[in-house]
Design an enzyme around this catalytic site. Structure first.
Site, mmCIF file in Angstrom:
data_model
loop_
_atom_site.group_PDB
_atom_site.id
_atom_site.type_symbol
_atom_site.label_atom_id
_atom_site.label_comp_id
_atom_site.label_asym_id
_atom_site.label_seq_id
_atom_site.Cartn_x
_atom_site.Cartn_y
_atom_site.Cartn_z
ATOM 1 N N VAL A 9 0.843 -1.204 0.000
ATOM 2 C CA VAL A 9 0.000 0.000 0.000
ATOM 3 C C VAL A 9 0.873 1.246 0.000
ATOM 4 O O VAL A 9 0.659 2.181 -0.784
ATOM 5 C CB VAL A 9 -0.959 -0.002 1.209
ATOM 6 C CG1 VAL A 9 -1.725 1.326 1.277
ATOM 7 C CG2 VAL A 9 -1.934 -1.164 1.114
ATOM 8 N N PRO A 31 -1.216 6.864 -41.013
ATOM 9 C CA PRO A 31 -1.401 6.408 -42.392
ATOM 10 C C PRO A 31 -2.820 6.487 -42.929
ATOM 11 O O PRO A 31 -3.032 6.253 -44.111
ATOM 12 C CB PRO A 31 -0.932 4.956 -42.324
ATOM 13 C CG PRO A 31 -1.227 4.538 -40.924
ATOM 14 C CD PRO A 31 -0.949 5.751 -40.087
ATOM 15 N N ASP A 83 -4.571 17.954 -44.670
ATOM 16 C CA ASP A 83 -4.187 17.348 -45.941
ATOM 17 C C ASP A 83 -5.227 16.311 -46.343
ATOM 18 O O ASP A 83 -5.939 15.752 -45.498
ATOM 19 C CB ASP A 83 -2.835 16.638 -45.803
ATOM 20 C CG ASP A 83 -1.664 17.604 -45.951
ATOM 21 O OD1 ASP A 83 -1.899 18.744 -46.377
ATOM 22 O OD2 ASP A 83 -0.532 17.199 -45.633
ATOM 23 N N LYS A 131 -7.184 22.078 -51.406
ATOM 24 C CA LYS A 131 -7.935 22.953 -52.298
ATOM 25 C C LYS A 131 -7.394 24.381 -52.327
ATOM 26 O O LYS A 131 -7.978 25.246 -52.966
ATOM 27 C CB LYS A 131 -9.408 22.961 -51.884
ATOM 28 C CG LYS A 131 -10.092 21.620 -52.093
ATOM 29 C CD LYS A 131 -11.567 21.667 -51.728
ATOM 30 C CE LYS A 131 -12.229 20.324 -51.971
ATOM 31 N NZ LYS A 131 -13.671 20.327 -51.603
ATOM 32 N N GLY A 134 -0.931 13.699 -43.157
ATOM 33 C CA GLY A 134 -0.857 12.250 -43.190
ATOM 34 C C GLY A 134 0.522 11.782 -42.773
ATOM 35 O O GLY A 134 1.518 12.474 -42.986
ATOM 36 N N GLY A 135 0.597 10.601 -42.182
ATOM 37 C CA GLY A 135 1.895 10.048 -41.781
ATOM 38 C C GLY A 135 2.566 10.883 -40.728
ATOM 39 O O GLY A 135 1.968 11.266 -39.721
ATOM 40 N N ASP A 136 3.837 11.200 -40.945
ATOM 41 C CA ASP A 136 4.629 12.015 -40.025
ATOM 42 C C ASP A 136 4.930 13.353 -40.693
ATOM 43 O O ASP A 136 5.223 13.395 -41.895
ATOM 44 C CB ASP A 136 5.942 11.292 -39.689
ATOM 45 C CG ASP A 136 6.782 12.080 -38.711
ATOM 46 O OD1 ASP A 136 6.670 11.841 -37.498
ATOM 47 O OD2 ASP A 136 7.561 12.953 -39.166
ATOM 48 N N MET A 173 4.835 7.873 -52.887
ATOM 49 C CA MET A 173 4.449 8.809 -53.956
ATOM 50 C C MET A 173 5.047 8.407 -55.304
ATOM 51 O O MET A 173 5.442 9.256 -56.101
ATOM 52 C CB MET A 173 4.880 10.239 -53.604
ATOM 53 C CG MET A 173 4.306 10.754 -52.300
ATOM 54 S SD MET A 173 4.868 12.414 -51.881
ATOM 55 C CE MET A 173 6.594 12.107 -51.486
#
Length: 410
Positions: A26, A177, A200, A222, A253-255, A337
């Protein structure tokens, strides 16, 4: 007393005398919080667990190695009674009552003058949960409520935005991801507290639907004027909203720093004098192959993996990748990519010595409900992308690891 609920209060114990009787499990659980509170802790016990003994050796507590004696609670502000001797516990509790010392008893909560709540911490907040009834107390239920509240604060599902103490600025948050469950706890909490989110298209879009109605969501995909001007426009938007005193999240996205232009944004913010927090994210270069059953390294197969951008072809003068050297490596090559350039990439690797039958896997929309995996070789990948209609975003894995777990998640 049992008919009335306990009155909750936060004790400020910095520099004040706290007496702990008993050095068992305790005490081992309770002492760290008392130490963190800055209390002047005096332990009275003939024995102690190794962890408690280490606290004494480190000078965090003062240990008197003997059983409880009448008078030990003199001048104490708070006492924790947790010995294995019921008679000593009862005597110590009576002394605490005489001296008006708030006292917790581990063996008999109903006989104590104070209860220890189930506590947890998140982002500078302490959550403390007490059962309202003395009889029939259920510590497990109390702890479960504590855990649910703390977890909600940590992951942003329990929205509790700051008002007085919030500091305007920008957080560059790596969203992972694609699966909304793969954003970090800190990233989700900052997202829940944001006034403005600039997102993003590859970020975890499902999380945007959970934002309160007052949050302004700006789709970075956009923002007009072409690729370079779009980045400049994003930088300007981050600066503009932060200068208005708003809490801004740049959701990527991602890092943020893995082909995410995060440092460009961080530098622009620094030049404008805007506070910036970077929250790392799970990179798709590792997580997407893993979700498709492909380890980027495997004992006896690959001792290295290399991540490259394929957004420009190998024969493009803007390319910074040494494809000839990559062709000589024996490990795993992960291309981001690169879907529309994979034919030229494969041709270049083979031309510089990479075997044409080297396995290739393309994982489209990795970690999302739309995920699919398409397998090929360097010799066939260009035609496979065309016939299978593989579209970005897709992570391309080149190497023998593709065949380590055949059939998994295809």
């Amino acid at each position: 007393m049992a008919e009335h609920p306990a009155y909750p209060v936060g004790l400020r114990l910095t520099g004040r005398r706290v007496v702990v009787l008993g050095g068992g499990q305790v005490a081992q659980r309770r002492l760290p919080a008392l130490i963190a509170a800055g209390a002047d802790i005096h332990l009275v016990s003939p024995q102690a667990t190794p962890s408690v003994e280490a606290m004494a050796d480190a000078g965090e507590i003062t240990w008197t190695k003997r059983p409880y004696e009448d008078g030990d609670l003199a001048d104490a502000w708070y006492a924790l009674i947790a010995t294995s001797d019921p008679t000593a516990n009862t005597a110590a509790s009576a002394e605490a009552e005489r001296h008006r010392v708030w006292c917790v008893r581990s063996d008999d909560a109903d006989a104590a003058t104070a209860w220890t709540p189930a506590t947890g911490h998140s982002a500078g907040v302490t959550v403390a949960v007490l059962t309202t009834e003395a009889k029939g107390r259920d510590p497990r239920h109390t702890a479960a409520i504590r855990d649910a509240v703390v977890e909600g604060l940590r992951d942003g599902t329990l929205v509790a935005p700051h008002h007085r103490t919030r500091t305007p600025g920008v957080a560059l948050v790596g969203g992972g991801p694609g699966d909304p469950d793969l954003i970090t706890v800190r990233g989700r909490r900052l997202l829940a507290e944001a006034d403005v989110v600039i997102a993003d298209r590859l970020g975890p879009r499902d999380l945007l639907a959970e934002l309160p109605p007052h949050v302004e969501v700006i789709d970075a995909a956009k923002i007009p004027y072409g690729r370079y001007m779009a980045q400049e426009a994003i930088n300007n938007a981050l600066i503009e909203h932060a200068k208005q005193g708003k809490s801004v999240v740049r959701l990527k996205g991602g890092d943020p720093f893995v082909f995410g232009r995060g440092m460009e944004e961080a530098l622009a913010l620094a030049e404008a004098g805007i506070a910036c927090t970077v929250v790392p994210g799970i990179s798709s270069s590792i997580s997407v192959p893993g979700a498709a059953g492909i380890p980027v390294t495997h004992r006896g197969v690959a001792h290295e993996f290399t991540v490259v951008s394929g957004h420009v072809a190998p024969d493009d003068e803007r390319s910074l990748v040494d494809w000839a050297s990559l062709a000589k490596l024996r490990g795993t090559l992960v291309v981001l990519m690169g879907v529309d350039k994979i034919g030229k990439i494969a041709e270049t690797l083979v031309a510089h010595g990479k075997p044409a039958d080297t396995p290739v896997a393309l994982v489209q929309e990795g970690t999302t409900a739309a995920q699919r995996r398409v397998d090929a070789t360097l010799a066939t990948v260009a035609e496979t992308v065309r016939t299978e209609d593989v579209k970005p975003p897709a992570v391309i894995v080149i190497g023998e690891v593709v065949n380590v777990g055949p059939g998994l998640h295809k």
